[in-house]
Design an enzyme around this catalytic site. Structure first.
Site, short mmCIF file in Angstrom:
data_model
loop_
_atom_site.label_atom_id
_atom_site.label_comp_id
_atom_site.label_asym_id
_atom_site.label_seq_id
_atom_site.Cartn_x
_atom_site.Cartn_y
_atom_site.Cartn_z
N GLN A 44 -4.41 -5.31 6.99
CA GLN A 44 -5.35 -6.37 6.59
C GLN A 44 -5.12 -7.65 7.39
OE1 GLN A 44 -7.81 -5.75 4.55
NE2 GLN A 44 -7.09 -3.76 3.83
N LYS A 65 -10.37 -0.66 10.11
CA LYS A 65 -10.51 -1.94 9.43
C LYS A 65 -10.79 -3.08 10.41
CE LYS A 65 -7.18 -0.44 5.91
NZ LYS A 65 -8.11 0.04 4.88
N HIS A 78 0.86 -1.18 0.00
CA HIS A 78 0.00 0.00 0.00
C HIS A 78 0.90 1.23 0.00
CE1 HIS A 78 -2.84 2.99 1.62
NE2 HIS A 78 -3.83 2.17 1.30
N CYS A 131 -4.60 2.35 -3.86
CA CYS A 131 -3.35 2.86 -3.26
C CYS A 131 -2.21 1.85 -3.43
CB CYS A 131 -3.54 3.19 -1.79
SG CYS A 131 -4.62 4.61 -1.50
N ASP A 144 3.19 -4.47 7.87
CA ASP A 144 1.93 -3.73 7.77
C ASP A 144 0.79 -4.71 7.98
OD1 ASP A 144 -0.30 -2.27 7.14
OD2 ASP A 144 0.36 -1.68 5.13
#
Length: 413
Positions: free
Chosen positions: A210, A233, A130, A371, A207
């Protein structure tokens, strides 16, 4: 359909759906089918009430007051830190820094860790990152002469580990990799990446925007140095996220921002910083949102995470099986055991047009580059349509989305 999913995954999906007020509304005269949770998940009543109750009953600034409201707010705020530490498997709540989101958490590490870097030092990122896990490292390239190296993605959407190995050198200082692609659902082999990076004394940032949503996470088992999450999220409020830092990283790194709360003492000739994690939390935080994140973690932790993962994958598999009937349709990323995200392109149809037409039938999907410009360039597409699945989705949602896509295609092709 809901009963079938309950039998297959062990989740009571009807009960889950009943906790999300927004799912009762209609869009364009059709029941809302929300398949955009990878962008931002909807909120259960428990989260909505937790935030509202702060505003109604116990709002005050945290850490600084001695009165009852301040003490109540501080206790709830710090309880959320403990909940997130537990959710991620951190050794201590003091390893959790609250931020405005995963983006700020990555910027924090890039700025603070980046202060130790010099020209020619190397940072490895992947083609499926991202922009939030790309641009902060570009800042270091622009401002300090750090070298960005790109780990390629295979045609199936997996990280090319042989190529990754070839990028590691004694000059590698940081590896910044997504846990799960926000476009393809690809799950990175984090443990192997950490082992290889640590062998050359490089730090690893994961990261988890998700990954933490769709699978159980144990940061100690992963072995990473840094792990970031974002609240909106995780079925929580927007405007809040967090950084996990292993070991003594927070002690070693310089503060990211200056102001109130992050200091122990300010003198005319110097500053004494507060203990971690407050050293990195300058200014008044988003109090209600942090408390709301704690409520979201309580809610999510109350589900069987393995059953939830299976439920989401069942929905994705059903959707992708239905997409096989569409001539000229290509799914981006077909790795085994990927997370519940499907992105696709359809010959002769722009992703934006497809998404707008599907919305006419009450189906919310995301369209564009997500993104992730380098990934779009890798696969030679301007963008994709993305459907992402969550705890509250059902087989009926999948079928409605496929029907909406058929109708959208008939208008365009």
């Amino acid at each position: 359909m809901t009963a079938e999913l309950k039998t297959a995954s062990g989740l009571d999906v009807a009960a889950i759906r009943s906790q999300f007020p927004i799912l009762t509304r209609e869009v364009n005269g059709k029941p809302l089918v929300y398949l955009d949770s990878a962008a931002s998940a909807q909120k259960p009543e428990a989260v909505i009430e937790a935030v509202a109750n702060v505003w109604r009953h116990s709002y005050a600034n945290v850490h600084r007051g001695l009165h009852t409201l301040a003490n109540e707010a501080t206790e709830a705020f710090e309880a959320s830190r403990g909940k997130l530490a537990c959710f991620l498997g951190a050794a201590s709540p003091d390893q959790i820094v609250f931020t405005r989101g995963a983006t700020e958490a990555i910027n924090l590490v890039a700025d603070s860790f980046g202060a130790t870097l010099k020209e020619g030092d190397e940072i490895i990122v992947s083609q499926m990152e991202h922009h939030s896990n790309i641009v902060p490292w570009h800042f270091l390239r622009e401002r300090k002469g750090v070298v960005l190296k790109w780990a390629p993605v295979t045609g199936e959407g997996a990280l090319d580990m042989a190529a990754f190995d070839s990028l590691l050198t004694e000059r590698t200082k940081m590896v910044a990799i997504t846990h799960m692609s926000n476009v393809m659902g690809t799950v990175s082999p984090v443990e192997a990446i950490v082992e290889k990076a640590h062998a050359v004394d490089a730090a690893v940032l994961i990261d988890g925007s998700q990954g933490a949503v769709h699978m159980p996470v144990d940061v100690q088992a992963l072995g990473c140095d840094f792990y970031v999450v974002t609240g909106h999220k995780l079925y929580g409020p927007n405007g809040v996220g967090a950084l996990y830092a292993a070991g003594d990283w927070l002690d070693r790194l310089r503060p990211y921002q200056g102001g109130g709360e992050m200091i122990a003492e300010v003198r005319e000739d110097g500053v004494v910083y507060a203990d971690v994690p407050h050293k990195f939390e300058a200014g008044t935080p988003v109090i209600a949102e942090v408390i709301g994140l704690g409520a979201a973690l309580d809610w999510l932790s109350g589900l069987d995470r393995i059953a939830l993962m299976e439920h989401e994958r069942q929905l994705m598999d059903r959707f992708e099986a239905g997409l096989a009937d569409f001539d000229g349709l290509t799914i981006l990323g077909r790795t085994q055991d990927k997370g519940a995200i499907t992105s696709f392109s359809l010959d002769g149809a722009h992703p934006h047009d497809l998404a707008q037409l599907m919305d006419k039938y009450g189906v919310a999907v995301r369209a564009g580059h997500h993104c992730a410009h380098p990934l779009m360039q890798r696969f030679g597409v301007v963008g994709t349509v993305r459907a992402s699945f969550a705890a509250y989705n059902t087989a009926a949602d999948v079928d409605a989305a496929l029907d909406a896509l058929r109708k959208a295609k008939s208008f365009l092709i």
